[in-house]
Design an enzyme around this catalytic site. Structure first.
Site, short mmCIF file in Angstrom:
data_model
loop_
_atom_site.label_atom_id
_atom_site.label_comp_id
_atom_site.label_asym_id
_atom_site.label_seq_id
_atom_site.Cartn_x
_atom_site.Cartn_y
_atom_site.Cartn_z
N TYR A 124 0.72 -1.29 -0.32
CA TYR A 124 0.37 0.00 0.57
C TYR A 124 0.60 1.14 -0.10
O TYR A 124 2.58 1.41 0.24
CB TYR A 124 -1.23 0.21 1.26
CG TYR A 124 -1.62 -0.85 1.22
CD1 TYR A 124 -3.14 -1.30 0.72
CD2 TYR A 124 -1.57 -2.33 1.99
CE1 TYR A 124 -4.54 -2.43 0.44
CE2 TYR A 124 -2.14 -2.97 2.36
CZ TYR A 124 -3.06 -3.67 1.91
OH TYR A 124 -4.46 -4.06 1.63
N GLU A 179 10.63 -3.87 -11.07
CA GLU A 179 11.77 -4.18 -10.12
C GLU A 179 12.34 -4.88 -10.60
O GLU A 179 12.69 -6.12 -11.61
CB GLU A 179 10.84 -5.85 -9.26
CG GLU A 179 9.77 -5.33 -8.16
CD GLU A 179 10.37 -3.85 -6.62
OE1 GLU A 179 11.12 -3.94 -6.61
OE2 GLU A 179 9.62 -3.68 -6.12
#
Ligand SMILES: [Zn+2]
Length: 302
Positions: free
Chosen positions: A253, A272
């Site tokens: 979050y 990533e």
């Protein structure tokens, strides 16, 4: 073939500033501006390329220990500019055709103060050095990810903030920390505000947030996630060999892509890059970038 000016080594933030200025004077169609200043006094730069009506935003350097995200975005910018000048291909498309109708915005380093702490230690924090030392609490500066307030920028966006705070407390994080503390309220930090106000001002069709590491692509946040998010994530995965990450029980979050998706119902991605342990060694930069090139092309060309 482009001969890269950027070398596979660590760059001080001041060197990156000069590098961006060199690019802007070499490629005069680039617009380089300072979007604001951190509390450490470092400018946060934005580079604009193109003049089309579809806007794409590239961001990196949220986390101090993830410096290759910054360098890979600068490589992308540089190689694309060179391909435009020479009217050549970028990855598998002619650069000029691919850029037609598009405007690209780059904020290569969202968190320059954190970048410097993780690169070279607490003395880079100037008058804040003592405070950073306290927050570090004998942990190694190399893994510092936050800004000078000890707030993790990618946990400071207004997207599931209450759930984020609960997870923090469960992890024993109750205040400023080298990583993963989101602050008292969302958008409390200047670095966060720079991104949110830019997104409110310019209508971005999509945003990419570069992080490391894991070779994964995150595309989902809550019920506003557009269907095109998954479709694009799958294309990115095919192009890079990275994996489309499935949402898990410990979903994240408070991140930039989370907020962007939630706020605008448009595709946002966390990419990533690389594999290993942060900070990834600069000697892996070119290999990482090669894997990303077609992904970068797709991200604006379609
Ligand atoms: Zn990160």
């Amino acid at each position: 073939m482009v001969i890269f000016l950027i070398e596979q080594r660590e760059y001080a933030y001041s060197e990156l500033e000069s590098y961006l200025q060199t690019l802007a004077s070499k490629y005069t169609f680039l617009q380089l501006t300072k979007q604001g200043r951190t509390i450490g006094g470092r400018p946060i730069y934005i580079v604009k390329l193109g003049n089309g009506s579809q806007n794409v935003l590239y961001t990196g350097g949220f986390h101090g220990s993830e410096r290759l995200t910054v360098l890979s975005l600068i490589m992308f910018l540089e190689e694309l500019c060179e391909a435009l000048v020479r009217n050549q291909y970028y990855s598998i498309s002619n650069a000029r055709s691919a850029l037609k109708g598009k405007t690209l915005y780059f904020i290569p380093c969202v968190n320059p103060d954190g970048y410097e702490i993780a690169r070279a230690g607490v003395q880079t924090a100037g008058e804040f050095a003592e405070r950073i030392e306290e927050i570090l609490d004998n942990n190694d500066y190399k893994y510092w990810n936050a800004n000078l307030n000890g707030i993790d920028i990618n946990h400071n966006f207004n997207a599931g903030f209450e759930q984020l705070k609960e997870l923090e407390r469960a992890d024993g994080i109750f205040g400023p920390s080298p990583r993963r503390y989101g602050g008292i309220s969302p958008e409390s930090e200047i670095e966060t505000q720079i991104l949110t106000s830019l997104c409110r001002e310019i209508s971005f069709n999509k945003v990419l947030a570069m992080h490391s590491q894991g070779e994964e692509i995150y595309w989902q946040f809550g019920e506003n996630t557009p269907e095109s998010g998954l479709r694009l994530a799958e294309l990115f995965a095919t192009a890079s060999g990275y994996r489309v990450a499935e949402p898990s029980g410990t979903a994240s979050y408070g991140g930039f892509k989370d907020w962007f998706i939630d706020e605008f119902a448009r595709p946002g991605f966390t990419i990533e890059i690389g594999k290993g342990e942060n900070p990834l060694p600069p000697s892996t930069l070119y290999a990482i970038y090669e894997r990303l090139k077609e992904l970068f092309l797709i991200s604006f060309a379609i």
